[in-house]
Scaffold this motif. Sequence first.
Motif, PDB file in Angstrom:
ATOM      1  N   PHE A  22      60.556  59.368  -1.628  1.00  0.00           N
ATOM      2  CA  PHE A  22      60.154  58.126  -0.967  1.00  0.00           C
ATOM      3  C   PHE A  22      61.362  57.416  -0.339  1.00  0.00           C
ATOM      4  O   PHE A  22      61.221  56.722   0.664  1.00  0.00           O
ATOM      5  N   ILE A  24      64.884  56.723   1.722  1.00  0.00           N
ATOM      6  CA  ILE A  24      65.251  57.072   3.087  1.00  0.00           C
ATOM      7  C   ILE A  24      66.475  57.989   3.077  1.00  0.00           C
ATOM      8  O   ILE A  24      67.394  57.781   2.289  1.00  0.00           O
ATOM      9  N   PHE A  45      67.706  57.293 -10.482  1.00  0.00           N
ATOM     10  CA  PHE A  45      68.842  56.462 -10.908  1.00  0.00           C
ATOM     11  C   PHE A  45      70.146  57.262 -10.857  1.00  0.00           C
ATOM     12  O   PHE A  45      70.980  57.153 -11.755  1.00  0.00           O
ATOM     13  N   TYR A  46      70.309  58.070  -9.812  1.00  0.00           N
ATOM     14  CA  TYR A  46      71.473  58.951  -9.730  1.00  0.00           C
ATOM     15  C   TYR A  46      72.732  58.181  -9.353  1.00  0.00           C
ATOM     16  O   TYR A  46      72.707  57.291  -8.513  1.00  0.00           O
ATOM     17  N   ARG A  81      68.629  59.489 -16.250  1.00  0.00           N
ATOM     18  CA  ARG A  81      69.054  60.425 -15.200  1.00  0.00           C
ATOM     19  C   ARG A  81      68.197  61.679 -15.209  1.00  0.00           C
ATOM     20  O   ARG A  81      67.759  62.146 -16.262  1.00  0.00           O
ATOM     21  N   LEU A 188      63.284  59.584   7.946  1.00  0.00           N
ATOM     22  CA  LEU A 188      62.295  58.516   7.766  1.00  0.00           C
ATOM     23  C   LEU A 188      61.076  58.851   8.610  1.00  0.00           C
ATOM     24  O   LEU A 188      61.143  58.825   9.842  1.00  0.00           O
TER      25      LEU A 188
ATOM     26  N   ARG B 199      65.903  52.602  14.579  1.00  0.00           N
ATOM     27  CA  ARG B 199      64.789  52.303  13.675  1.00  0.00           C
ATOM     28  C   ARG B 199      65.154  52.717  12.245  1.00  0.00           C
ATOM     29  O   ARG B 199      64.953  51.965  11.284  1.00  0.00           O
ATOM     30  N   LEU B 200      65.693  53.912  12.128  1.00  0.00           N
ATOM     31  CA  LEU B 200      66.082  54.432  10.822  1.00  0.00           C
ATOM     32  C   LEU B 200      67.164  53.559  10.185  1.00  0.00           C
ATOM     33  O   LEU B 200      67.073  53.181   9.013  1.00  0.00           O
ATOM     34  N   ASP B 203      65.882  50.243   8.865  1.00  0.00           N
ATOM     35  CA  ASP B 203      65.156  50.388   7.604  1.00  0.00           C
ATOM     36  C   ASP B 203      66.084  50.746   6.447  1.00  0.00           C
ATOM     37  O   ASP B 203      65.880  50.319   5.313  1.00  0.00           O
ATOM     38  N   TYR B 204      67.098  51.538   6.763  1.00  0.00           N
ATOM     39  CA  TYR B 204      67.978  52.051   5.712  1.00  0.00           C
ATOM     40  C   TYR B 204      68.914  50.974   5.177  1.00  0.00           C
ATOM     41  O   TYR B 204      69.133  50.863   3.967  1.00  0.00           O
ATOM     42  N   HIS B 207      68.415  48.925   2.125  1.00  0.00           N
ATOM     43  CA  HIS B 207      68.293  49.715   0.897  1.00  0.00           C
ATOM     44  C   HIS B 207      69.639  50.140   0.323  1.00  0.00           C
ATOM     45  O   HIS B 207      69.720  50.573  -0.818  1.00  0.00           O
ATOM     46  N   TYR B 211      70.147  51.229  -3.538  1.00  0.00           N
ATOM     47  CA  TYR B 211      70.306  52.610  -4.010  1.00  0.00           C
ATOM     48  C   TYR B 211      71.507  52.746  -4.940  1.00  0.00           C
ATOM     49  O   TYR B 211      71.490  53.517  -5.893  1.00  0.00           O
ATOM     50  N   ARG B 214      70.657  50.502  -8.494  1.00  0.00           N
ATOM     51  CA  ARG B 214      69.686  51.001  -9.471  1.00  0.00           C
ATOM     52  C   ARG B 214      70.308  52.091 -10.342  1.00  0.00           C
ATOM     53  O   ARG B 214      69.885  52.297 -11.475  1.00  0.00           O
ATOM     54  N   ALA B 215      71.325  52.787  -9.813  1.00  0.00           N
ATOM     55  CA  ALA B 215      71.984  53.818 -10.608  1.00  0.00           C
ATOM     56  C   ALA B 215      72.952  53.206 -11.611  1.00  0.00           C
ATOM     57  O   ALA B 215      73.082  53.670 -12.739  1.00  0.00           O
ATOM     58  N   ALA B 221      66.560  48.022 -13.043  1.00  0.00           N
ATOM     59  CA  ALA B 221      66.185  48.362 -11.665  1.00  0.00           C
ATOM     60  C   ALA B 221      64.685  48.189 -11.447  1.00  0.00           C
ATOM     61  O   ALA B 221      63.880  48.471 -12.331  1.00  0.00           O
ATOM     62  N   SER B 224      61.371  51.793  -6.573  1.00  0.00           N
ATOM     63  CA  SER B 224      61.654  51.819  -5.137  1.00  0.00           C
ATOM     64  C   SER B 224      60.453  51.375  -4.298  1.00  0.00           C
ATOM     65  O   SER B 224      60.622  50.747  -3.250  1.00  0.00           O
ATOM     66  N   MET B 225      59.231  51.680  -4.761  1.00  0.00           N
ATOM     67  CA  MET B 225      58.046  51.207  -4.032  1.00  0.00           C
ATOM     68  C   MET B 225      58.028  49.681  -3.988  1.00  0.00           C
ATOM     69  O   MET B 225      57.752  49.075  -2.964  1.00  0.00           O
ATOM     70  N   ALA B 228      60.607  48.306  -1.632  1.00  0.00           N
ATOM     71  CA  ALA B 228      60.168  48.440  -0.233  1.00  0.00           C
ATOM     72  C   ALA B 228      59.122  47.375   0.107  1.00  0.00           C
ATOM     73  O   ALA B 228      59.147  46.790   1.202  1.00  0.00           O
TER      74      ALA B 228
END
Lengths: 235, 236
Positions: A22, A24, A45-46, A81, A188, B199-200, B203-204, B207, B211, B214-215, B221, B224-225, B228
């Motif tokens: 999901f 990007i 969670f990498y 992980r 995407l 566009r990409l 959106d990116y 995030h 990204y 959350r790790a 965390a 991801s849904m 978004a």
Amino acid sequence: MTYSIIARCPKTGRFGVGSTTFSIACGRRNESVRPNVGISKSQAFYLRGVDPLVLNLLAQGYKPERIVQILNSDDPDFEYRQFAIIDRESNVIAHTGPKIGQWAGHIVGPYYATYGNGLAGPQTVQGIEAGFMKNPDAPLEYRLLEALEGGHNAGGQATKGRYRPERSAWIRVVDRLEYPEIDIRVDLHDDTIAEIRRVFEEFKRYETYYSNRSNNPADTISEEEFSSRLKSNNR
Amino acid sequence: MTYTILARCPQSGRFGLATASYSICVGLHCDGAARSNTGVSFTQGSFRDANNRFAMNLIAQGYSARQAMGELLANDPQSDFRHIGIIDREGKVVVHTGTRIAASSVHRVGDGYAVLGDMAAGEKVIDAIATAYDSMGSLDLEERLLGSLESGRDAGGIRGSKGRLPERSVALVVFGKRDFSDVDLRVDMHTAAVDELRRLYTDYKPHEAYYLQRALSPRNAIPSMEFADMLKKEEK
């Protein structure tokens, strides 16, 4: 939520990864594949530094089993992980932390691992494996593509019983050279699995042409010319 | 049939490139092109993927960009067909435009950056890229590279024998301090790949921090849904 396959081709020794998620631009993680060393692809969670660390350890001579112990000893969040590692001898190991959330899991095969999280259920990783085994004589990149399609067709990603779309996908294959032979991405998209097949098939039509253009430019027609020949052949 | 900007950010020391091509999957040829604390190099015209790492290895062992270029050319019997840019840690820029690539192949060298154009719609395309890059000095490197690429598109982009050809693939890569990329975005096959990259990127970008975070802190965390969905609500 992500599902992946990593593999070492038993005939050629090429390494490959197929992944979709999901999130990007999952294909930006090209530090996860190292020619003549192996693959370490972490997800859920990498930490991005983990894959280069694993590959450095593999290159030094560590086996995947010992590397998992090393990772565990330095990570208070190891239970969050998920990763899989494969080395030059096709030793494969996978780890799915118990706190990742449902459904998460993996299958370890003789020269591959399929794994994912936020999935519809075990049928997704089984579907990846079934897709991968559909044409065992095909070149690795075709098998990786069929593996992703197999996972998708088996239900792919879901949370709370609802299908969740794949928004990015990635197939990378390396042989002996430092740079990849195949590296195809969808970063995407609303229909990612169909899109990566579309790009993959078009790339395959160009692959030999691109290779000739790099290695033997004096005898190469222009790409404009090549493209128009492709189009008239397709008619 | 490719135009590219390679640059070293003078503020941060980060290295990056943005490239747009009529070829599909141009990102394949960017593999190893930029390396943290080392430099950036790209070979187009007739792409030669092995040059990327070769140039970075030479710079890493202490060669200047100029010396590295000399070795790339001496090592390649097809160097007349290559169009190469190299930038080293000092921000030194060197460009090679082979004599047997198309006559319309041109380059510009600026302060810490190089622009390469093959079959671009004349000098105005690479001039537009250079001017755009110069005008965005206060922005992050990835923003400058993307904005410059868009200026190249707006100035006419890629021209073939019968007029304009679409940019079918693009790549945007930035390396900072780590041994993996800060930014690595691609469009592999599209009818308007530069537009699609914007566009990409849009959106990116929101995030990016998520990204990483959350790790580092998986216990706190959010899924991801949900993240978004939150972004979508903020937009409204």
